[in-house]
Design a protein around this motif. Sequence first.
Motif, PDB file in Angstrom:
ATOM      1  N   UNK A 127      55.589  85.066  34.890  1.00  0.00           N
ATOM      2  CA  UNK A 127      54.996  84.871  33.570  1.00  0.00           C
ATOM      3  C   UNK A 127      55.254  86.089  32.697  1.00  0.00           C
ATOM      4  N   UNK A 128      55.944  85.867  31.572  1.00  0.00           N
ATOM      5  CA  UNK A 128      56.200  86.918  30.593  1.00  0.00           C
ATOM      6  C   UNK A 128      55.624  86.464  29.263  1.00  0.00           C
ATOM      7  N   UNK A 129      54.508  87.083  28.865  1.00  0.00           N
ATOM      8  CA  UNK A 129      53.817  86.600  27.678  1.00  0.00           C
ATOM      9  C   UNK A 129      53.301  85.199  27.939  1.00  0.00           C
ATOM     10  N   UNK A 130      53.744  84.250  27.139  1.00  0.00           N
ATOM     11  CA  UNK A 130      53.362  82.851  27.340  1.00  0.00           C
ATOM     12  C   UNK A 130      54.492  82.035  27.958  1.00  0.00           C
ATOM     13  N   UNK A 131      55.603  82.695  28.292  1.00  0.00           N
ATOM     14  CA  UNK A 131      56.766  81.997  28.826  1.00  0.00           C
ATOM     15  C   UNK A 131      56.761  82.047  30.348  1.00  0.00           C
ATOM     16  N   UNK A 132      56.810  80.874  30.976  1.00  0.00           N
ATOM     17  CA  UNK A 132      56.807  80.781  32.433  1.00  0.00           C
ATOM     18  C   UNK A 132      58.209  80.462  32.933  1.00  0.00           C
ATOM     19  N   UNK A 133      58.635  81.167  33.964  1.00  0.00           N
ATOM     20  CA  UNK A 133      59.898  80.905  34.641  1.00  0.00           C
ATOM     21  C   UNK A 133      59.600  80.825  36.132  1.00  0.00           C
ATOM     22  N   UNK A 134      59.705  79.628  36.693  1.00  0.00           N
ATOM     23  CA  UNK A 134      59.399  79.413  38.103  1.00  0.00           C
ATOM     24  C   UNK A 134      60.689  79.214  38.883  1.00  0.00           C
ATOM     25  N   UNK A 172      68.508  74.754  48.318  1.00  0.00           N
ATOM     26  CA  UNK A 172      67.077  74.476  48.334  1.00  0.00           C
ATOM     27  C   UNK A 172      66.302  75.111  47.203  1.00  0.00           C
ATOM     28  N   UNK A 173      66.985  75.466  46.106  1.00  0.00           N
ATOM     29  CA  UNK A 173      66.320  76.140  44.997  1.00  0.00           C
ATOM     30  C   UNK A 173      66.184  75.211  43.790  1.00  0.00           C
ATOM     31  N   UNK A 174      65.064  75.347  43.087  1.00  0.00           N
ATOM     32  CA  UNK A 174      64.838  74.645  41.822  1.00  0.00           C
ATOM     33  C   UNK A 174      64.229  75.637  40.842  1.00  0.00           C
ATOM     34  N   UNK A 175      64.440  75.394  39.555  1.00  0.00           N
ATOM     35  CA  UNK A 175      63.950  76.323  38.538  1.00  0.00           C
ATOM     36  C   UNK A 175      63.343  75.562  37.372  1.00  0.00           C
ATOM     37  N   UNK A 176      62.219  76.092  36.867  1.00  0.00           N
ATOM     38  CA  UNK A 176      61.556  75.551  35.685  1.00  0.00           C
ATOM     39  C   UNK A 176      61.363  76.675  34.679  1.00  0.00           C
ATOM     40  N   UNK A 177      61.449  76.339  33.407  1.00  0.00           N
ATOM     41  CA  UNK A 177      61.144  77.301  32.350  1.00  0.00           C
ATOM     42  C   UNK A 177      60.410  76.560  31.243  1.00  0.00           C
TER      43      UNK A 177
END
Length: 217
Positions: A127-134, A172-177
Amino acid sequence: MQVGTSSEMLFGHNSNVQAGGTTYHVQTEDRGTTNALIDTTVYFNGRVLHRRTNNYFDLLPLSPHREQALKQRLDEQHRAVVEELRTGALHLALPREEKAAPASAKPATASATGVLSLELLNAKTWLTGKRALLQIAVRNEAHQAVGNATVIARVDGAAEATQFSAKTGDFGHAQFEFDMPRLAGAEPALVIEASKGNARGHLRFQLRSKPRVPSAS
């Protein structure tokens, strides 16, 4: 002069443990301040074999110092169950049909019932500020990467329902932003779920909303 909010997350743990030729999956979670429970569950092929629960009412209401004490308790409880499995101090009886399975039985396929292990790879920087990167890694009970699994992320307790979905790649990796939604519920949480066939896995991270120190106007 305005008062904003920031989110702090208490992490759970997921571990695959080899003991006596058997692989167990151990998951420890903070159930949130409403329940004030640290819950550790031991799975085998998706079945619950053991559960250990301890409360932390003595740490309520949580403060930054008490949150650190809670995290330490959660870490120690998870570590204790893992160590007891490895040393044999915690002996768990396997389901009868698993014991009776012949040695020539075929290995479980991807569609068999089982537990998937999820890991938030960027747990400290998601979490950077209000931006989420999972950045999520999905593995099976043999600790192998699971490709083409469906991964869903959502924020329970958000002012508006939001849900994101992705597929894991060959590793086996997935990413959300996404932008973090405004939190409105009493116990907001980030929930990440994965599935492939009948195999399932999930993580639930409690989100803490704390007021920032107001800046001078």
